[in-house]
Design a protein around this motif. Structure first.
Motif, PDB file in Angstrom:
ATOM      1  N   SER A 105       0.832  -1.202   0.000  1.00 46.74           N
ATOM      2  CA  SER A 105       0.000   0.000   0.000  1.00 46.74           C
ATOM      3  C   SER A 105       0.868   1.254   0.000  1.00 46.74           C
ATOM      4  O   SER A 105       0.576   2.224  -0.704  1.00 46.74           O
ATOM      5  CB  SER A 105      -0.922  -0.004   1.221  1.00 46.74           C
ATOM      6  N   TRP A 106       1.939   1.224   0.787  1.00 44.27           N
ATOM      7  CA  TRP A 106       2.867   2.360   0.835  1.00 44.27           C
ATOM      8  C   TRP A 106       3.544   2.563  -0.513  1.00 44.27           C
ATOM      9  O   TRP A 106       3.656   3.689  -1.010  1.00 44.27           O
ATOM     10  CB  TRP A 106       3.888   2.125   1.945  1.00 44.27           C
ATOM     11  N   GLY A 109       1.705   4.467  -3.026  1.00 44.82           N
ATOM     12  CA  GLY A 109       1.583   5.913  -2.861  1.00 44.82           C
ATOM     13  C   GLY A 109       0.909   6.387  -1.597  1.00 44.82           C
ATOM     14  O   GLY A 109       0.802   7.600  -1.365  1.00 44.82           O
ATOM     15  N   ASN A 110       0.460   5.479  -0.754  1.00 41.69           N
ATOM     16  CA  ASN A 110      -0.206   5.876   0.487  1.00 41.69           C
ATOM     17  C   ASN A 110       0.833   6.232   1.558  1.00 41.69           C
ATOM     18  O   ASN A 110       1.814   5.508   1.751  1.00 41.69           O
ATOM     19  CB  ASN A 110      -1.110   4.752   0.996  1.00 41.69           C
ATOM     20  N   LYS A 111       0.597   7.349   2.232  1.00 42.05           N
ATOM     21  CA  LYS A 111       1.549   7.850   3.228  1.00 42.05           C
ATOM     22  C   LYS A 111       1.281   7.306   4.631  1.00 42.05           C
ATOM     23  O   LYS A 111       2.180   7.244   5.466  1.00 42.05           O
ATOM     24  CB  LYS A 111       1.494   9.375   3.267  1.00 42.05           C
ATOM     25  N   ASP A 178      -7.608  11.184  12.300  1.00 41.05           N
ATOM     26  CA  ASP A 178      -7.350  11.576  10.913  1.00 41.05           C
ATOM     27  C   ASP A 178      -7.116  13.081  10.864  1.00 41.05           C
ATOM     28  O   ASP A 178      -7.977  13.858  10.475  1.00 41.05           O
ATOM     29  CB  ASP A 178      -8.541  11.178  10.039  1.00 41.05           C
ATOM     30  N   TYR A 183      -2.275  14.063   3.087  1.00 37.89           N
ATOM     31  CA  TYR A 183      -1.600  12.771   3.078  1.00 37.89           C
ATOM     32  C   TYR A 183      -2.577  11.677   2.670  1.00 37.89           C
ATOM     33  O   TYR A 183      -3.647  11.530   3.263  1.00 37.89           O
ATOM     34  CB  TYR A 183      -1.029  12.432   4.464  1.00 37.89           C
ATOM     35  N   GLN A 184      -2.203  10.913   1.667  1.00 39.29           N
ATOM     36  CA  GLN A 184      -3.062   9.826   1.206  1.00 39.29           C
ATOM     37  C   GLN A 184      -2.985   8.657   2.183  1.00 39.29           C
ATOM     38  O   GLN A 184      -1.896   8.252   2.585  1.00 39.29           O
ATOM     39  CB  GLN A 184      -2.623   9.378  -0.187  1.00 39.29           C
ATOM     40  N   THR A 185      -4.142   8.139   2.566  1.00 47.49           N
ATOM     41  CA  THR A 185      -4.187   7.062   3.558  1.00 47.49           C
ATOM     42  C   THR A 185      -4.896   5.831   3.017  1.00 47.49           C
ATOM     43  O   THR A 185      -5.612   5.889   2.028  1.00 47.49           O
ATOM     44  CB  THR A 185      -4.912   7.534   4.839  1.00 47.49           C
ATOM     45  N   ASP A 186      -4.676   4.728   3.706  1.00 55.41           N
ATOM     46  CA  ASP A 186      -5.302   3.460   3.325  1.00 55.41           C
ATOM     47  C   ASP A 186      -5.577   2.658   4.591  1.00 55.41           C
ATOM     48  O   ASP A 186      -4.936   2.881   5.629  1.00 55.41           O
ATOM     49  CB  ASP A 186      -4.370   2.688   2.389  1.00 55.41           C
TER      50      ASP A 186
END
Length: 297
Positions: A105-106, A109-111, A178, A183-186
């Motif tokens: 996931s990282w 592109g997820n931060k 949150d 920042y993109q999260t997953d």
């Protein structure tokens, strides 16, 4: 790319299994940092003797017992040079699939990558209902969104680690709520057996959490008592003023609302804890013992 694993440890764990599972699930260059609670001298010695010739395994031990989130806070200050940091609580053995999913996931592109546990059986329904009421409560209170994920198992990109380290006293709150815009999260979901026992020694129940819990129970009991008295009074046609009935039912409704709000605050405080005193953090840093960690960290 290089990844750091922070493993907060509050009681004895299987070192061989922990490192084996991490090494088997992470193909990237990585280091493992055991963040050890105070008064665990024998375990700290065990780490040093077991991994005497392995520079990728590091450790530090504080001089006093603290909760695991203070261990994580100190540990994150040592991982700013890594491309990503994976926090994996010592309360359970690292799950290989979770670690692989975190990294994938990282790399996509997820931060920030969270882990949310889903339960099987009857417990699954109970947890969903609790989460739904909790989410409604924090929405009423206008608090940042809480994803109801694990507070001590997550992946943080280097940029996120550096951002959080600028406010170390708020480390836990920033990691749990949150709070990050941009920042993109997953979220990685893991279904577990509801019968599986959890290590309660990692749960920090503060005085504030206990107080909110007691007040919530008292509020609902008083509310139910008012409503029951009002209903019985109407059914038995007691010679009571209408105003008294209005007061009873109003108190009943108010008590239910207060119980709901207090229950939400209890869960919130249990999850995010208290802000850490900066003076305590400084004292912890000055008195910790390191193994395989350079002075610059």
């Amino acid at each position: 790319m290089k990844v750091a694993f922070i493993i907060p440890v509050l009681d004895e764990i299987d070192l061989q299994k922990t490192t084996k599972y991490i090494n088997e699930s992470c193909e990237l260059d990585h280091d493992i940092i055991f963040a050890i609670n105070g008064k665990m001298n024998s375990f700290f010695t065990q780490v040093r003797t077991t991994f005497l010739s392995d520079a990728s395994v590091k450790a530090f031990m504080l001089d006093r017992p603290v909760n695991e989130h203070k261990l994580i806070t100190i540990g994150m200050e040592m991982t700013e040079d890594y491309d990503a940091t994976i926090i994996y609580s010592g309360k359970e053995e690292p799950n290989k699939d979770v670690v692989r999913a975190f990294i994938s996931s990282w790399q996509a592109g997820n931060k920030i990558v969270y882990l949310r546990k889903e339960y099987s059986g009857i417990k699954k329904l109970g947890v969903k209902i609790k989460r739904a009421f909790y989410k409604l409560g924090i929405k009423w209170l206008h608090i940042f969104k809480d994803r109801c994920a694990e507070t001590d198992i997550q992946l943080l990109d280097q940029d996120v680690v550096k951002t959080i380290n600028q406010l170390p006293h708020k480390n836990r709150r920033l990691r749990v709520l949150d709070s990050f815009v941009g920042y993109q999260t997953d979220i990685i979901q893991l279904e577990i057996d509801s019968k599986m026992k959890e290590n309660k020694s990692y749960d920090e129940v503060t005085t504030k959490v206990k107080t909110y819990g007691i007040m919530s129970i008292l509020s609902i009991l008083i509310a139910l008592a008012c409503i029951i008295v009002g209903v019985i009074g109407i059914a038995m046609t007691w010679p009571i003023s209408v105003v008294i009935y209005i007061v009873l039912f109003t108190l009943g409704v108010f008590g239910i609302i207060m119980s709901f709000v207090l229950s939400t605050l209890r869960t919130l405080n249990f999850r995010v804890g208290q802000i850490i005193d900066t003076a305590e953090l400084k004292d912890l840093r000055n008195k910790l013992e390191k193994y395989n960690i350079s002075n610059k960290n």
